[in-house]
Design a protein around this motif. Structure first.
Motif, PDB file in Angstrom:
ATOM      1  N   UNK A  26       0.802  -1.228   0.000  1.00  0.00           N
ATOM      2  CA  UNK A  26       0.000   0.000   0.000  1.00  0.00           C
ATOM      3  C   UNK A  26       0.837   1.281   0.000  1.00  0.00           C
ATOM      4  N   UNK A  27       2.044   1.214   0.587  1.00  0.00           N
ATOM      5  CA  UNK A  27       2.896   2.406   0.606  1.00  0.00           C
ATOM      6  C   UNK A  27       3.471   2.717  -0.769  1.00  0.00           C
ATOM      7  N   UNK A  28       3.326   1.791  -1.709  1.00  0.00           N
ATOM      8  CA  UNK A  28       3.732   2.012  -3.089  1.00  0.00           C
ATOM      9  C   UNK A  28       5.115   1.475  -3.413  1.00  0.00           C
ATOM     10  N   UNK A  29       5.292   1.149  -4.673  1.00  0.00           N
ATOM     11  CA  UNK A  29       6.571   0.680  -5.199  1.00  0.00           C
ATOM     12  C   UNK A  29       6.881   1.457  -6.475  1.00  0.00           C
ATOM     13  N   UNK A  33      13.891   2.011  -5.762  1.00  0.00           N
ATOM     14  CA  UNK A  33      14.329   2.026  -4.361  1.00  0.00           C
ATOM     15  C   UNK A  33      13.160   1.713  -3.427  1.00  0.00           C
ATOM     16  N   UNK A  34      11.972   2.275  -3.727  1.00  0.00           N
ATOM     17  CA  UNK A  34      10.782   1.979  -2.916  1.00  0.00           C
ATOM     18  C   UNK A  34      10.452   0.486  -2.981  1.00  0.00           C
ATOM     19  N   UNK A  35      10.498  -0.058  -4.176  1.00  0.00           N
ATOM     20  CA  UNK A  35      10.169  -1.477  -4.362  1.00  0.00           C
ATOM     21  C   UNK A  35      11.169  -2.359  -3.620  1.00  0.00           C
ATOM     22  N   UNK A  41      14.926  -6.581  -0.981  1.00  0.00           N
ATOM     23  CA  UNK A  41      15.924  -7.102  -1.927  1.00  0.00           C
ATOM     24  C   UNK A  41      16.837  -5.976  -2.364  1.00  0.00           C
ATOM     25  N   UNK A  42      17.845  -6.315  -3.152  1.00  0.00           N
ATOM     26  CA  UNK A  42      18.756  -5.327  -3.715  1.00  0.00           C
ATOM     27  C   UNK A  42      18.025  -4.550  -4.808  1.00  0.00           C
ATOM     28  N   UNK A  43      18.283  -3.265  -4.908  1.00  0.00           N
ATOM     29  CA  UNK A  43      17.633  -2.444  -5.928  1.00  0.00           C
ATOM     30  C   UNK A  43      17.919  -2.970  -7.338  1.00  0.00           C
ATOM     31  N   UNK A  44      19.061  -3.630  -7.531  1.00  0.00           N
ATOM     32  CA  UNK A  44      19.407  -4.181  -8.845  1.00  0.00           C
ATOM     33  C   UNK A  44      18.475  -5.318  -9.260  1.00  0.00           C
ATOM     34  N   UNK A 134       1.173   0.589  -9.439  1.00  0.00           N
ATOM     35  CA  UNK A 134       2.355   1.067  -8.723  1.00  0.00           C
ATOM     36  C   UNK A 134       2.519   0.484  -7.323  1.00  0.00           C
ATOM     37  N   UNK A 135       1.545  -0.283  -6.863  1.00  0.00           N
ATOM     38  CA  UNK A 135       1.614  -0.889  -5.528  1.00  0.00           C
ATOM     39  C   UNK A 135       1.818  -2.394  -5.557  1.00  0.00           C
TER      40      UNK A 135
END
Length: 158
Positions: A26-29, A33-35, A41-44, A134-135
């Motif tokens: 719910x806070x969004x991805x 970086x948010x995801x 997990x690693x941003x990569x 986006x979530x």
């Protein structure tokens, strides 16, 4: 589950016999970086579906969350002038993929536009991509990505 994410899960199951286990945050991805923070997990490991206009063509570039598209390299890949490469606008993204910016999955697009993929993904056992909103995200492997998106794996990244 959000109805759009359910539509994606149903479509990927029907089209590819792939069961996408969709996770909602719910806070969004909206950003890689948010995801990555939400998933842990690693941003990569985040698959960004970047929709670009390359000349008169729409191209989907599946980019690792740690990388950025190099427009000059992308232009060279399609043998066009770098000045003709730009990010697609919201309506172009929706028209080409059927999904809105921030929720574009790496597969199940409404048009058959070229798909390119970052070779970085091959260094991970699992990666994560948008699942229609986006979530929402779903887990897949680099082999799954290849099967689902059939991308050309090329280095068009900064």
């Amino acid at each position: 589950m959000h109805p759009t994410a359910q539509t994606f899960a149903d479509q990927i199951q029907e089209d590819y016999d792939f069961e996408a286990v969709v996770q909602e945050f719910p806070e969004g991805t909206k950003t890689a970086a948010d995801a990555a923070a939400a998933i842990g997990c690693d941003v990569a490991q985040i698959v960004k579906s970047i929709v670009m206009r390359v000349g008169d063509e729409t191209v989907i570039v599946l980019t690792s969350g740690a990388n950025r598209v190099d427009e000059t390299k992308l232009a060279a890949e399609f043998d066009v002038d770098a000045d003709s490469v730009r990010s697609a606008n919201a309506s172009e993204v929706k028209d080409a993929t059927g999904w809105s910016i921030g929720g574009v999955p790496p597969t199940c697009h409404t048009t058959d536009c070229p798909v390119l993929a970052d070779p970085t993904f091959d260094s991970f056992g699992e990666i994560w991509a948008a699942a229609g909103t986006p979530e929402t995200v779903f887990r897949l492997t680099p082999d799954d990505l290849q099967m689902l998106s059939n991308p050309r794996v090329v280095d068009v990244f900064e």
